[in-house]
Design a protein around this motif. Structure first.
Motif, PDB file in Angstrom:
ATOM      1  N   PRO B  32      12.128 -29.774 109.824  1.00  0.00           N
ATOM      2  CA  PRO B  32      11.785 -30.006 111.250  1.00  0.00           C
ATOM      3  C   PRO B  32      11.756 -31.401 111.344  1.00  0.00           C
ATOM      4  O   PRO B  32      11.025 -32.046 110.630  1.00  0.00           O
ATOM      5  N   HIS B  33      12.266 -32.216 112.358  1.00  0.00           N
ATOM      6  CA  HIS B  33      11.919 -33.386 112.862  1.00  0.00           C
ATOM      7  C   HIS B  33      11.818 -33.912 114.014  1.00  0.00           C
ATOM      8  O   HIS B  33      12.638 -33.018 114.909  1.00  0.00           O
ATOM      9  N   GLU B  34      11.273 -35.153 114.534  1.00  0.00           N
ATOM     10  CA  GLU B  34      11.565 -35.431 115.909  1.00  0.00           C
ATOM     11  C   GLU B  34      12.529 -36.299 116.024  1.00  0.00           C
ATOM     12  O   GLU B  34      13.188 -36.007 117.005  1.00  0.00           O
ATOM     13  N   VAL B  35      12.578 -37.276 115.321  1.00  0.00           N
ATOM     14  CA  VAL B  35      13.442 -38.148 115.375  1.00  0.00           C
ATOM     15  C   VAL B  35      14.519 -38.372 114.116  1.00  0.00           C
ATOM     16  O   VAL B  35      14.078 -38.289 113.009  1.00  0.00           O
ATOM     17  N   LYS B  57      17.986 -32.141 122.378  1.00  0.00           N
ATOM     18  CA  LYS B  57      16.711 -33.001 122.281  1.00  0.00           C
ATOM     19  C   LYS B  57      16.860 -34.319 121.265  1.00  0.00           C
ATOM     20  O   LYS B  57      15.961 -35.080 120.939  1.00  0.00           O
ATOM     21  N   GLN B  59      18.130 -33.945 118.237  1.00  0.00           N
ATOM     22  CA  GLN B  59      17.697 -33.455 116.835  1.00  0.00           C
ATOM     23  C   GLN B  59      18.776 -33.121 116.233  1.00  0.00           C
ATOM     24  O   GLN B  59      19.751 -32.639 116.697  1.00  0.00           O
TER      25      GLN B  59
END
Ligand code: FAD
Ligand code: SF4
Lengths: 435, 99
Positions: B32-35, B57, B59
């Motif tokens: 999982p990552h934001e950017v 989003k 991702q």
């Protein structure tokens, strides 16, 4: 899962694993071979050219029943520019010999055939079985493998890792480093079907004669790589591959590159009207001699692509795979007969034997090539093909310009694009890397 | 570049292939990552099966059903540890008829 103890376990049923398991079983050792695919070959991709010599050393009469497509009588080497190509063809009636030297094959079918030979020789072969990790004893010696089957541990005196380029077992057990993006090429390939008489007339062939084309130039958009087109009995294998680091840097989609190659004016007419039946992708280890990991240790040996045995200059891999597989197995057979332990010291004989074969000699000869190709990719895969085709066009076009002026124009176009010093330097570096 | 070939649909190519999908057990997962990292972003372009895509989003997501198990994404993300890569269970995944 099966009988729990073997003389040897071979991980993988590609050419290296099959050569190893075949040699071991034929010499009477109790061998287990594990393959994650539904059948041997179901996970494997190749161009594919088979070099007879390596297989002949294992199965001298392979021509009687191996699934061979065409024997190669003509080799073309093409430099592609966007709209043109400069090329060399070599075709010889002498390649129509009784025991041809090179054939085109279809890997899934070839591997299945080879795997049957391995079973006939007496090896236990389990498909649909993925090896998860190596099992070691307290002193670190490899004594078996853990598979993804229930009760999936099996023991053996020695484990031969023939798991291919993407070898997770060796890497995750710390036997070799993770592959680097600039030491592996990603290749994509399609199978195009056409009636055999169409192939024969398009390529000027009779019977089982075949043609192979290797191409480089602007189709790879300045990335280090080559493309190929090989004729099979009723199909054409067409593909292209470039270094993973170049793909990453340029953010090019491999399948778009393949489409570009297929639509090149030199290639499109050869494929016209064909029916595509498969699209495949695979890595090729191209780091050369310097990327070869340690090949042996306490209780284990590494062969084929897992050991980085590919000669990228001559596009040979499967023959190195079969040879390393055979030599590894011969080493194990000898130690077994002498009742010697499969220790690192004793297994070092594998490397000593390899030194005497073409495998390590050739790998060493070209050790500087990968760095050279990588460091000069813009010139070699972009500029030179363009210059060459421009020069050819100036030379062949009859347009009222006198010949001396044409020569001058050619020389100056080369000089403008690349200084004389630069060109001499490239030639020199290439020659040195080649040595 | 190459606008004339941008229209290639990789899904159509994958359609020729045979797969045994291990439902509910994807063999490639993204952390999982934001950017997304540059490496992950590159995969949206260079995966030969087009398994990686950006969601709305921003991702990167992976759908490994059409994966040909080449290993490219694993190598590209080896340093960033963005993905977890394993072979499918024995017998599952892509099945080449020609290879
Ligand atoms: C597009 C392309 C074109 C090529 N063209 C040529 C050519 O024309 N001529 C040539 O000589 N070479 C060519 N090569 C190179 C050649 O294909 C390889 O060098 C050769 O296949 C290596 O054989 P191998 O047995 O070491 O590995 P592989 O053929 O990759 O076999 C490895 C086997 O191990 C199995 N395996 C992997 N991990 C596990 C595990 N954990 N558990 C159980 N099983 C496992 C795999 O399913 C596979 O069957 C080409 C390669 C590519 C990709
Ligand atoms: S292994 Fe290859 S085909 Fe599969 S997701 Fe990774 S890059 Fe794509």
């Amino acid at each position: 899962m099966v009988e729990q103890r073997f003389d040897a376990i071979v991980v993988g049923a590609g050419p290296s694993g099959n050569a190893a398991a075949y040699t071991l079983a034929k010499e009477g050792l109790n061998v287990l071979q594990l393959e994650r695919g539904e059948y041997a070959g179901s996970k494997n991709v190749q161009g594919a050219i088979l070099y007879s010599d390596a297989l002949e050393k294992l199965i001298p009469n392979f021509r009687e029943d191996a699934p061979l497509e065409r024997h190669v009588i003509e080799q073309r080497l093409w430099m592609l520019d966007d709209a043109s190509y400069t090329g060399m063809h070599y075709r010889s009636e002498e390649f129509n010999e009784e025991k041809p030297n090179r054939y085109t094959i279809i890997r899934a079918q070839f591997d299945k055939w080879f795997s049957q030979k391995v079973r006939d020789a007496g090896a236990t072969v389990l498909y649909e079985t993925t090896v998860k990790e190596l099992i070691r004893n307290t002193s670190g010696k490899v004594i078996g493998v853990q598979t993804d089957r229930e009760d999936g541990a099996v023991m053996a005196d020695v484990v031969i890792l023939a798991e291919g380029v993407n070898g997770l077992v060796g890497q995750r057990s710390g036997l070799r480093d993770e592959l680097k993006p600039d030491t592996v090429a990603l290749a994509v390939k399609e199978m195009h079907f056409l009636p055999r008489d169409v192939i024969e007339s398009r390529f000027n062939l009779k019977g089982d004669e075949g043609v192979v084309i290797e191409a480089m130039g602007s189709v790879t958009l300045g990335m280090t790589g080559t493309a190929f087109l090989y004729t099979n009995e009723e199909s054409i294998s067409v593909g292209i591959g470039c270094l993973v680091s170049d793909f990453t840097e340029k953010r090019e989609a491999p399948y778009e590159l393949l489409e570009r190659f297929k639509s090149h004016p030199a290639i499109a007419p050869l494929l016209a009207g064909s029916e595509v039946k498969e699209y495949a992708a695979h890595l090729i280890p191209e780091g050369g001699y310097n990327a070869i990991p340690s090949l042996f240790g306490d209780g284990w040996l590494m062969v084929g692509d897992a050991g980085h045995f590919v000669n990228a200059v001559h596009r040979e891999g499967s023959n190195l795979a079969m040879t390393t597989g055979r030599v590894a197995a011969e080493t194990v057979v000898r130690l077994h007969r002498m009742r010697k332990e499969m220790t690192k010291t004793n297994l070092a004989e594998y490397q000593e034997r390899l030194e005497k074969t073409f495998v390590l000699k050739d790998m060493r000869k070209y050790r500087k090539i990968p760095a050279f190709l990588h460091g000069n990719k813009e010139t070699l895969f972009g500029l030179y093909p363009r210059l060459l085709s421009k020069a050819a066009q100036t030379w062949f076009r009859v347009d009222g310009l006198d010949k001396k002026a044409k020569e001058k124009a050619i020389v100056s176009s080369f000089r403008q694009a690349r200084t004389l010093r630069g060109m001499i330097g490239d030639a020199f570096k290439l020659a040195r890397a080649w040595r | 570049m190459s606008t004339e070939t941008d229209a290639v649909k990789v899904e159509e190519k994958l359609y020729y292939n045979r797969y045994v999908v291990d439902a509910g057990r994807p063999h490639v997962k993204i952390r999982p990552h934001e950017v997304p990292s540059q490496a992950l972003l590159a995969l949206t372009k260079i995966c030969p099966a087009g398994c990686y895509a950006l969601n709305d989003k921003g991702q990167v997501e992976v759908t490994p059903d059409g994966c040909m198990e080449c290993g490219t994404c694993r190598i590209v993300c080896a340093d960033t540890h963005d993905i977890e890569w394993n072979y499918p269970r024995g017998g599952f995944g892509v099945l080449f008829k020609f290879g």
